[in-house]
Write an enzyme that holds these catalytic residues in place. Structure first.
Site, short mmCIF file in Angstrom:
data_model
loop_
_atom_site.label_atom_id
_atom_site.label_comp_id
_atom_site.label_asym_id
_atom_site.label_seq_id
_atom_site.Cartn_x
_atom_site.Cartn_y
_atom_site.Cartn_z
N SER A 45 13.27 128.01 49.56
CA SER A 45 12.25 128.23 48.52
C SER A 45 10.96 128.72 49.16
CB SER A 45 12.07 126.94 47.72
OG SER A 45 11.34 127.18 46.54
N GLU B 219 9.08 139.45 32.91
CA GLU B 219 10.31 139.96 33.50
C GLU B 219 10.17 141.38 34.03
OE1 GLU B 219 11.02 139.23 29.86
OE2 GLU B 219 11.17 137.08 30.26
N HIS C 53 14.82 131.71 44.23
CA HIS C 53 15.14 131.36 42.84
C HIS C 53 15.32 132.65 42.03
CE1 HIS C 53 13.91 127.15 43.63
NE2 HIS C 53 12.87 127.66 44.24
#
Lengths: 306, 306
Positions: free
Chosen positions: B136, B154, B178
């Site tokens: 991460s 997005e 992620h």
């Protein structure tokens, strides 16, 4: 509601990624109305994709009325018999624009695919240069190869997507909708991996891809249109049937946000081409635009009568 | 815990997209332990990215113990003074593997960037061929150009992403994590639009990109690694500063699911290259792999002492 009008253009496909605003600014729908011919245009609303004809019609009735449209009417099709009805087909042919609502593209295509309603739309596009619109399922159904079914998941997985025959307004392009919002890059990549000769077109919600056959295209609304070109792709699709997740290299991605507009002057120079407003753009994009734009211009295989 | 070991490889970067399984099969972590040297390996867990050192350490303490690791210890850094502590730096240098936890990459880099701890990791990779891992935020921090901040949404938007200097284990590559789960294609496209000489590497959750400097790379775990190559891209980044949403064409996308493995034999023939197991792959992918793999092998600008 028949009316002969001269237009300089060749009709348009108006392909909406679903969830277009019907209450507030209505950016996408008002442009559709404008292209249909404005307040005087006659708009046929085809609700066949949905099981809730009345509810869906009410939404668009309200939206088009709010946009000043005076002649809009629902075309309710619940059987293939009705889809072959001459009177209904004639009213589709005579409309200045057809709007196919959302619902289920399998239902839409199994109800109207190959019927007189279907042919009337194709003939109206070709002969009367009307605007043919579809949103969500209505958008997916417009392509010749239609996304029929797909499993869940963000990554492209072997056998996770199925293609069926769609209405054929665009050839060699598969349309997907709700694209960014529903994480559909993976399934469109899976389509391209399985069918490298197809271009993938992913359309975001409240966003429309407007195609003028043979001339160019434009994106309006809130989001973007993502074009995937797998023609130079190498994939693991054939190599390793044991592996479910697909390995893909050299997929070309073109992202066209609202406001993007590509009208081509037809020139090709090496790996470049030009837009009519003088921008130099990669040949790959011209290929994409040409494949998209020309396909709707292709003649039907047989003469049709509405 | 110092130990001289002969290794045939050159050390590894082990870059995890976050949310790796720590309770059940632990596919990603158990591979990390294997590459560290197995149960006898000494693993230093660097929790500096997090505000919750104890909680984070407990999670990995339990996970590594369950995997049979006997020598794992937390390195707790709460100030740059501590990050310059010789004893701590020596323990990092002596470890067989370093694991940087998640948290906030800004915090991690502002605490350890340019300190003796930082240099000890680089030196351990180069001189002792250890395995340097990050998950991460710990993954993002590994690149030379680090994704520092990004707005929501997005789609790639001008000015929506910021880059800062990271730890520099990979040059010319920006790592995002992620990736599929948090719809981060748009922000990685924005990075590439803004920095066409950087490759974007988006790593899914519970998935690791393992890089062996100068040799090749491999993907393991649940998801995939998406590489974006914008070197042949045309974008609207400079053309039209009024437009917020970016228009991008010719971005190359390479999707490598878990199980993908590219080790190159070093040959280049036209637009093709080969892997050591004889597969022909596009040169673009070789470029990607070479850029990724060689960067970790680059010497530091100045001699360091841990």
């Amino acid at each position: 509601m028949a009316k002969q009008r001269k237009r300089r253009h060749r009709g348009r496909l108006f392909i909406i990624g679903g969830a277009e605003d019907r209450e507030d600014a209505k950016v996408v729908l008002s442009r559709f109305v404008e292209l249909a011919g404005g307040a005087d245009a006659s708009i046929a609303v085809l609700t066949a994709a949905s099981n809730y004809h009345d509810e869906v019609w009410e939404v668009y009735d309200r939206a088009f009325a709010a946009l000043g449209v005076r002649h809009h009417a629902p075309i309710v099709i619940k059987s293939r018999d009705q889809a072959n009805d001459d009177t209904l087909a004639q009213s589709i042919f005579d409309a200045d624009a057809v709007f196919m609502t959302g619902g289920d593209q399998k239902k839409l295509v199994s109800l109207i695919g190959g019927t007189r309603i279907d042919r009337a739309m194709h003939r109206a596009l070709r002969e009367r240069a009307v605007c043919i619109a579809g949103t969500s399922a209505g958008a997916s159904a417009m392509s010749e190869h239609m996304l029929f079914d797909a499993g869940l998941g963000e990554l492209p997985v072997r056998g996770n997507v199925q293609i069926a025959a769609g209405l054929g307004f665009m050839r060699r392009v598969v349309i997907d909708q709700h694209f960014s919002e529903r994480l559909r890059l993976g399934r469109l990549l899976a389509i391209v991996a399985q069918n490298p000769y197809l271009l993938g077109a992913g359309i975001d919600e409240d966003t429309a891809l407007i195609v003028e056959p043979g001339l160019g295209l434009e994106v309006i609304g809130k989001g973007a249109v993502t074009i995937l070109d797998g023609r130079e792709m190498l994939s693991s699709y054939l190599d390793d049937e044991g592996q479910r997740q697909l390995e893909l290299t050299n997929v070309k991605l073109h992202l066209m946000p609202a406001g993007a507009r590509y009208y081509f002057d037809g020139s090709v120079q090496g790996s470049q081409t030009k837009t009519s407003d003088g921008r130099t753009v990669p040949i790959a994009l011209y290929d994409v635009v040409a494949a998209v734009a020309s396909s709707a211009d292709a003649p039907l295989a047989e003469p049709v009568s509405a």
